[in-house]
Design a protein around this motif. Structure first.
Motif, PDB file in Angstrom:
ATOM      1  N   THR A 113      43.730  51.388  24.979  1.00  0.00           N
ATOM      2  CA  THR A 113      43.652  51.435  26.434  1.00  0.00           C
ATOM      3  C   THR A 113      45.052  51.499  27.007  1.00  0.00           C
ATOM      4  OG1 THR A 113      41.663  50.056  26.377  1.00  0.00           O
ATOM      5  CG2 THR A 113      42.772  50.277  28.499  1.00  0.00           C
ATOM      6  N   GLU A 114      45.314  52.487  27.865  1.00  0.00           N
ATOM      7  CA  GLU A 114      46.627  52.574  28.501  1.00  0.00           C
ATOM      8  C   GLU A 114      46.622  51.749  29.781  1.00  0.00           C
ATOM      9  OE1 GLU A 114      49.452  56.139  28.617  1.00  0.00           O
ATOM     10  OE2 GLU A 114      48.628  56.139  30.668  1.00  0.00           O
ATOM     11  N   VAL A 115      47.568  50.844  29.866  1.00  0.00           N
ATOM     12  CA  VAL A 115      47.705  49.972  31.036  1.00  0.00           C
ATOM     13  C   VAL A 115      49.112  50.147  31.570  1.00  0.00           C
ATOM     14  CG1 VAL A 115      47.647  47.590  31.870  1.00  0.00           C
ATOM     15  CG2 VAL A 115      46.054  48.323  30.080  1.00  0.00           C
ATOM     16  N   ASP A 116      49.242  50.487  32.872  1.00  0.00           N
ATOM     17  CA  ASP A 116      50.574  50.726  33.411  1.00  0.00           C
ATOM     18  C   ASP A 116      51.153  49.520  34.133  1.00  0.00           C
ATOM     19  OD1 ASP A 116      48.978  50.797  35.614  1.00  0.00           O
ATOM     20  OD2 ASP A 116      49.649  52.746  36.353  1.00  0.00           O
ATOM     21  N   MET A 117      50.329  48.548  34.502  1.00  0.00           N
ATOM     22  CA  MET A 117      50.827  47.329  35.144  1.00  0.00           C
ATOM     23  C   MET A 117      49.811  46.219  34.887  1.00  0.00           C
ATOM     24  SD  MET A 117      53.746  47.714  36.877  1.00  0.00           S
ATOM     25  CE  MET A 117      53.883  46.741  38.383  1.00  0.00           C
ATOM     26  N   MET A 118      50.223  44.965  35.083  1.00  0.00           N
ATOM     27  CA  MET A 118      49.301  43.836  34.992  1.00  0.00           C
ATOM     28  C   MET A 118      48.816  43.435  36.383  1.00  0.00           C
ATOM     29  SD  MET A 118      49.150  43.581  31.833  1.00  0.00           S
ATOM     30  CE  MET A 118      47.972  42.248  31.879  1.00  0.00           C
ATOM     31  N   PHE A 119      48.960  44.366  37.324  1.00  0.00           N
ATOM     32  CA  PHE A 119      48.727  44.092  38.732  1.00  0.00           C
ATOM     33  C   PHE A 119      47.304  43.609  39.009  1.00  0.00           C
ATOM     34  CE2 PHE A 119      47.538  45.865  42.948  1.00  0.00           C
ATOM     35  CZ  PHE A 119      48.399  45.131  43.736  1.00  0.00           C
ATOM     36  N   ARG A 120      46.312  44.382  38.556  1.00  0.00           N
ATOM     37  CA  ARG A 120      44.930  44.039  38.885  1.00  0.00           C
ATOM     38  C   ARG A 120      44.495  42.738  38.215  1.00  0.00           C
ATOM     39  NH1 ARG A 120      39.622  47.565  40.047  1.00  0.00           N
ATOM     40  NH2 ARG A 120      40.922  48.004  41.829  1.00  0.00           N
ATOM     41  N   VAL A 121      44.960  42.473  37.018  1.00  0.00           N
ATOM     42  CA  VAL A 121      44.622  41.212  36.347  1.00  0.00           C
ATOM     43  C   VAL A 121      45.131  40.033  37.162  1.00  0.00           C
ATOM     44  CG1 VAL A 121      45.073  39.787  34.321  1.00  0.00           C
ATOM     45  CG2 VAL A 121      44.511  42.203  34.034  1.00  0.00           C
TER      46      VAL A 121
END
Length: 497
Positions: A131-139
């Motif tokens: 899974t590509e994740v670009d930021m931990m923003f939503r978490v």
């Protein structure tokens, strides 16, 4: 102490770029920037910070006018000083307690389970195991929405939009967190222009206030104590037995806004930095995994009782915040002291005398400003040894670390003005990183490589290009209210059972 300006670039964020460089040849890690109308003293000295924050905090107040941009919904703990600040502090501080801490843990675990399920669903649909994740923003936003407001995020969507609203509560939180800079900088008429991007920002801030009014009304009607922060604050703010403690609804919503903004930006950015550092030095993923397995039995989720034992995860948080503090300075002024008549404030045992006002005969001149600079402080070799630029979490595991560096590490500010949400952020970070590392490994995404290299390069060339660009993005920090990295793309892969 006076420092020449020639040859130095004091642009916005200069301390992030230069770190300790400008302080290297000063006698006491302080220097002054002097103009015809003001004096600002830059500080990277832990002893001075101890004086200001702990020995004589009342003599170095904050210039509240600089915090006016955070008065969007009303007065709050950041926009007030003196007795008004004490009133806000009494009401809000009481509810950052163990019950809320336990709820933060519960919300974090619940959020990560939801995030992982969403990742697995995406992978299944795409036929991939990464899974590509670009930021931990939503978490980060999901945890704070649950623990602070009692509203759970939908990872597969943007949440329910009530009739008469433009945005869901979930979407309004995302707009607040992402577009605070535009909202406070642009004139209000500009946000009303027929430009969808601007209209969305304006409506997001408006909808947040309306959502909060509804949540406050719901909390007032709910007699149960469910543990989220808003429910406790509503009951305290409505306390009619002590008029000095009561907060207006406007102040209550404003307080929740600044708490949300501070903690969400801190945890999202620190999680992003920490994940990036562990991708650049993957041996620390292995060390964290080993350390976690010694605390949490195989197959079990982390419990709140494990928090204090997850010392390596906390060391990673501290080291990430030392290298990349999301808040880089906390402006103060030299006040007149308890007597109200002092013309100078002594510093370092009287070695320096800080003028309360640049020129008493010209009262229009600004006060003397003091700027504790966290980036230079965190890179000062007097406190951090010969390798302050190295990411080395082990430095936080020595027994004398707390006493040695208590005043040289200030990512949550310091003294009685330290961030109330510190423990909230620490629990969210430690539990998030622990669960991510327990169930996933991650690496730098090949999409970070230059396009030409991705098309024609070998696997090794693609990895090298991606790593170089990734490191540049991590170091290319931008300062938009808080410090954040550039675009950081990671590939997460589920660990084998």
């Amino acid at each position: 102490m006076l420092r020449r300006l020639f040859g130095f670039q004091f642009a916005n964020g200069w301390e992030v770029l230069t770190k300790y460089e400008y302080f290297a040849d000063t006698e006491d890690d302080i220097f002054a920037v002097v103009t015809p109308t003001s004096t600002v003293i830059m500080i990277a000295n832990a002893d001075v910070i101890r004086e200001m924050a702990y020995s004589r905090p009342g003599e170095f107040p904050k210039p509240v006018e600089l915090y006016g941009t955070l008065r969007i919904y009303g007065e709050n703990i950041l926009t007030t000083e003196g007795d008004e600040w004490k009133r806000h502090r009494r009401v809000t501080g009481h509810h950052f307690n163990e019950k809320n801490n336990a709820y933060v843990h519960e919300a974090t675990v619940r959020t990560l389970e939801g995030a992982f399920a969403n990742w697995r669903s995406q992978n299944h649909a795409r036929g991939t195991d990464e899974t590509e994740v670009d930021m931990m923003f939503r978490v980060a936003l999901s945890v704070i929405s649950d623990a602070a407001f009692g509203v759970r995020f939908e990872f597969a969507g943007d949440g329910h939009v009530p009739p008469g609203y433009t945005h869901s509560f979930q979407r309004s939180l995302e707009i607040l967190a992402k577009h605070m800079f535009e909202y406070v900088i642009l004139p209000k008429w500009a946000l009303k222009l027929p430009v969808q991007y601007l209209r969305n920002i304006d409506q997001g801030f408006s909808d947040f206030y309306r959502h909060m009014q509804a949540l406050v009304s719901k909390a007032r009607a709910d007699t149960t104590d469910n543990g989220n922060l808003l429910a406790g604050l509503v009951k305290a703010a409505d306390d009619k037995t002590d008029a000095e403690k009561a907060l207006s609804e406007e102040e209550l919503i404003s307080s929740m806004f600044v708490f949300f903004f501070a903690v969400s930006k801190t945890t999202a950015n620190v999680l992003t930095y920490a994940s990036a550092y562990l991708a650049l030095q993957p041996e620390y993923q292995d060390k964290l995994y080993e350390a976690t397995n010694k605390v949490i039995p195989s197959g079990e989720l982390p419990a709140y009782s494990h928090f204090n034992q997850l010392q390596f995860a906390m060391a990673i948080m501290n080291e990430s915040m030392r290298i990349s503090p999301t808040v880089t300075l906390v402006p103060k002024v030299a006040g007149p002291g308890p007597s109200g008549t002092a013309q100078f404030q002594p510093m370092l045992g009287g070695k320096y005398q800080i003028p309360v006002q640049s020129n008493a005969s010209e009262p229009d001149l600004d006060e003397t400003g003091l700027q504790p600079m966290f980036h230079p402080l965190h890179y000062n070799p007097k406190y951090w040894g010969p390798d302050p630029e190295a990411f080395r979490p082990e430095r936080w595991l020595s027994e004398d670390m707390e006493s040695t560096h208590r005043y040289a590490f200030a990512p949550f500010s310091f003294g009685s003005r330290a961030c109330l949400g510190k423990k909230f952020a620490q629990i969210e970070f430690v539990m998030t990183l622990t669960m991510m590392n327990r169930y996933y490994t991650w690496r730098i995404s090949p999409t970070m490589a230059d396009e030409e290299v991705r098309r024609n390069g070998t696997k090794e060339e693609i990895e090298a290009s991606a790593r170089a660009n990734f490191r540049n993005e991590v170091e290319k920090a931008t300062y938009s209210v808080t410090l954040k990295p550039g675009t950081v793309k990671l590939l997460f892969k589920r660990r084998q059972a």
